[in-house]
Design an enzyme around this catalytic site. Structure first.
Site, mmCIF file in Angstrom:
data_model
loop_
_atom_site.group_PDB
_atom_site.id
_atom_site.type_symbol
_atom_site.label_atom_id
_atom_site.label_comp_id
_atom_site.label_asym_id
_atom_site.label_seq_id
_atom_site.Cartn_x
_atom_site.Cartn_y
_atom_site.Cartn_z
ATOM 1 N N PRO A 145 -0.401 -5.217 38.155
ATOM 2 C CA PRO A 145 0.997 -5.561 37.887
ATOM 3 C C PRO A 145 1.664 -6.172 39.111
ATOM 4 O O PRO A 145 1.446 -5.715 40.241
ATOM 5 C CB PRO A 145 1.631 -4.220 37.520
ATOM 6 C CG PRO A 145 0.497 -3.425 36.971
ATOM 7 C CD PRO A 145 -0.705 -3.829 37.761
ATOM 8 N N CYS A 146 2.496 -7.200 38.882
ATOM 9 C CA CYS A 146 3.029 -7.965 40.009
ATOM 10 C C CYS A 146 4.519 -7.760 40.243
ATOM 11 O O CYS A 146 5.095 -8.383 41.124
ATOM 12 C CB CYS A 146 2.783 -9.456 39.772
ATOM 13 S SG CYS A 146 3.635 -10.127 38.318
ATOM 14 N N GLN A 147 5.181 -6.878 39.470
ATOM 15 C CA GLN A 147 6.637 -6.770 39.584
ATOM 16 C C GLN A 147 7.095 -6.433 40.995
ATOM 17 O O GLN A 147 8.150 -6.884 41.437
ATOM 18 C CB GLN A 147 7.173 -5.717 38.611
ATOM 19 C CG GLN A 147 7.046 -6.119 37.149
ATOM 20 C CD GLN A 147 5.768 -5.595 36.548
ATOM 21 O OE1 GLN A 147 4.755 -5.434 37.232
ATOM 22 N NE2 GLN A 147 5.792 -5.338 35.246
#
Length: 674
Positions: free
Chosen positions: A147-149
């Site tokens: 996940p890149c948030q």
């Protein structure tokens, strides 16, 4: 099939004023790599529509005939399967996929059924931290992007990128754990560009060192998806790790100015040609900004309605919104990055002034037409926007198959030397000139219709102020009566209790002063907001009424647009006055509120001790003040609302209330709820 190929002349350098209109500086001899590759596969890459689907199908058929030893591949953080599709088409055998989101798993399972796209791949729906990699057996290669948030642009805008300090940002450690257990020949890791800047570069160092420590030589590149045949500009960081006895280099672009053949980009309009929408397109957006989309030229966004672009009725402040706010795609060029999630006005939107359908988004993301995305419209959008584009994955997979596993591909793929810099980020900086020219042309064609709305200088109405900070004009059940006298000589906005007595006394007032030297769109430089109510909510009502006048008179979309984005110098300051006889409205919080209106403790992330001093509050009273401010409509952030902000630090972006029923921050708690 791997013999000599014809050469042709193409440019070896470019000049021009934007990303799409470049002139060759000189000619050079090169191999027409991608066109020859497509020729070998029997694919016409020049045709409109889903030629990438045909490319993937033909590549897969070629691989099945020519690759005898399958490369057993494990997919981590699989999402909807974008990476899996690309690697599968290039001959990799996807044996298992691991994904935590059950909605995404529904899509993976559906496409793993017999005769579907990835019929042989099993699906593990669960937390990667609970995954036991030894159970999958021998693995040759691993693919995935955590996940890149915590590294994203949204994170940076919220208050800096937290990176590996965020729980999601530390999931790369699970990737490394699995690498160390399975010891494959190599891996591919994908994430957003912001990963390199998190924690001032320290997070990136930890990630690279962790992969190197697991026994892999690292090659990384920031790539733009449009350079590899996608009808979308999407910048992502890719890491490929290999064993020390293998060397890997990223492939050269197949499209755009950096490609050997200078092939034109795959445009959004061309990609959508012939799309069969399984769900009827939704017409319009709804909401108070929906009508603006019709006026925005394709390729532009909300900034069309700013001073910077020369709009005579600039409703928005420059850079006060995300770049995808009211962004309308241009059919003649690749679209901007699709977003996994967003608000009602998050683009890209179709040039026909509507949201894209899921089938259209699949084309823009190069998902095959026959690949099934399971879920509601919102869930489908999330899955598609969150995925690695299959066409980019295909080209990377072909280069890995050739270099890492020694399998001959239809055409040898040229590679990028480590010192070779791609030019898409430099060209991106040239786009403002093109956007300005497009805006000027559009404004010239409609300027006779651009007039201020005709509103009475003085008007009165009643309105309801909801607990969710909604402000609704009504006659029954209202909270306040409002009188707005907005003349060029001065603005006076008065709020009183609904159907109150005429002899109600003045409780408080706020003066609004434009800062000299800034653009000020209101004819009058004298604005006063008067409250004749002892209800504390009347303070919020004053600002809601002021904002309504700005919006109804077509001056600005809201108070933030009048002030400007908080990281820039504000266009106005305020002063609070309270009646000497007032003993129940602002007594305990009068001083800090006055300071906030004056700009103290605002627009800067600061430690709670500094904020307490600036606002004249002590100890635990700061959190109580912050909660009270939120009830009034102020946006207040801390570590609990925005993990990117360090503990014991606060941010009050604006000196006035800005929250609305749609504000994400309104529902977040400043206190630790664990």
């Amino acid at each position: 099939m791997n013999g000599n190929v014809a050469v042709k002349e193409v440019s070896d350098g470019y000049e021009g004023d934007d990303l799409y209109h470049l002139k060759p500086l000189k000619k050079t001899q090169v191999n027409p790599v991608f066109s020859e590759l497509c020729s070998e596969l029997g694919v016409n890459y020049k045709q409109q529509g889903a030629w990438v689907d045909e490319f993937g199908k033909s590549l897969r058929e070629w691989a099945e005939k020519n690759f005898n030893n399958p490369v057993k591949t494990l997919s981590l953080f699989s999402g909807a399967g974008g990476l899996d599709i690309g690697f599968h088409d290039a001959g990799f055998d996807i044996v298992e996929r691991v994904e935590i989101d059950s909605r995404f798993c529904d899509t993976l399972v559906e496409n793993s059924k017999p005769d579907e796209y990835l019929s042989k791949a099993s699906v593990v729906c669960g937390d990667i931290r609970d995954y036991i990699p030894s159970a999958v057996g021998e693995i040759d290669f691993i693919i995935g992007g955590p996940p890149c948030q915590s590294f994203s642009a949204a994170g940076r805008r919220a208050a800096g990128v937290q990176g590996t300090q965020d729980e999601r940002g530390s999931l790369f450690e699970e990737y490394v754990r699995i690498l160390q257990t399975l010891q494959p020949c190599g891996f591919l890791f994908e994430n957003v560009y912001g990963i390199t800047g998190a924690e001032k570069g320290e997070a990136w160092k930890r990630i690279v060192n962790a992969f190197s420590g697991a026994g892999y030589t690292i090659e990384h590149r920031l790539l733009n998806s449009a350079d590899f045949g996608m009808p979308q500009h999407r910048e992502r960081m890719f890491i490929v790790g290999v064993r020390e006895d293998v060397e890997y280099r990223f492939p050269v672009p197949t499209h755009g100015p950096d490609s050997p053949e200078n092939l034109p980009y795959n445009s959004a309009g061309s990609a959508l040609y012939g799309v069969m929408n399984t769900v009827k397109p939704k017409q319009g957006l709804g909401g108070r900004f929906s009508h603006l989309l019709d006026e925005i030229p394709p390729g532009l966004n909300y900034s069309f309605f700013t001073d910077k672009m020369g709009h005579p009725n600039p409703l928005f402040a420059w850079r006060s919104k995300f770049s995808d706010f009211l962004y309308k795609a241009d059919p003649d060029v690749p679209a901007r990055t699709l977003k996994a999630q967003g608000g009602q006005y998050t683009g890209p939107f179709h040039w026909g002034n509507r949201p894209f359908t899921a089938d259209e988004l699949k084309r823009l993301q190069t998902f095959p037409d026959d690949y099934k995305i399971i879920g509601t419209r919102a869930v489908a959008y999330h899955q598609i926007g969150n995925s690695v584009p299959p066409q980019v994955a295909r080209m990377l997979a072909v280069s890995i198959m050739e270099q890492v596993f020694g399998n001959k591909t239809p055409i040898p793929m040229p590679t990028l030397p480590p010192s070779k810099e791609l030019g898409f980020r430099k060209r991106k900086r040239l786009l403002t000139k093109r956007y300005s020219a497009k805006a000027a042309k559009a404004i010239e064609s409609i300027k006779d219709d651009l007039v201020k709305m005709s509103i009475l200088d003085e008007r009165g109405y009643s309105a309801y102020l909801g607990k969710d900070l909604s402000w609704i004009e009504c006659n029954d059940g209202a909270s306040f009566d409002v009188t707005a006298d907005c003349r060029s000589t001065g603005w006076s906005i008065t709020v009183s209790d609904y159907k109150s007595k005429k002899n109600a006394k003045l409780e408080s007032s706020v003066d609004v002063f434009p800062i000299e030297g800034n653009e000020w769109p209101i004819e009058s430089k004298k604005i006063t907001l008067y409250s004749y109510s002892s209800d504390v909510r009347s303070y919020s009502a004053l600002w809601k009424a002021f904002e309504k006048e700005l919006r109804d008179r077509n001056i600005k979309a809201d108070l933030v647009q009048l002030c400007g984005y908080y990281q820039y110098k504000p266009s106005f300051v305020c002063r609070l006055h309270v009646s000497d006889e007032n003993d129940n409205i602002f007594m305990n919080r009068l001083k800090p509120l006055s300071k906030i209106l004056n700009g103290d403790g605002v627009a800067e992330i600061m430690h709670e001790s500094i904020m307490e001093k600036k606002l004249s509050v002590m100890g635990d009273n700061l959190i109580d003040l912050a909660e009270w401010l939120k009830l009034l409509g102020y946006e207040v952030r801390n570590h609990n609302t925005n993990p990117q902000i360090e503990e014991e630090y606060y941010l009050i972006p604006y000196a006035f209330p800005t929250l609305s029923p749609l504000s994400v921050q309104r529902k977040k708690s400043l206190k630790n709820t664990k």
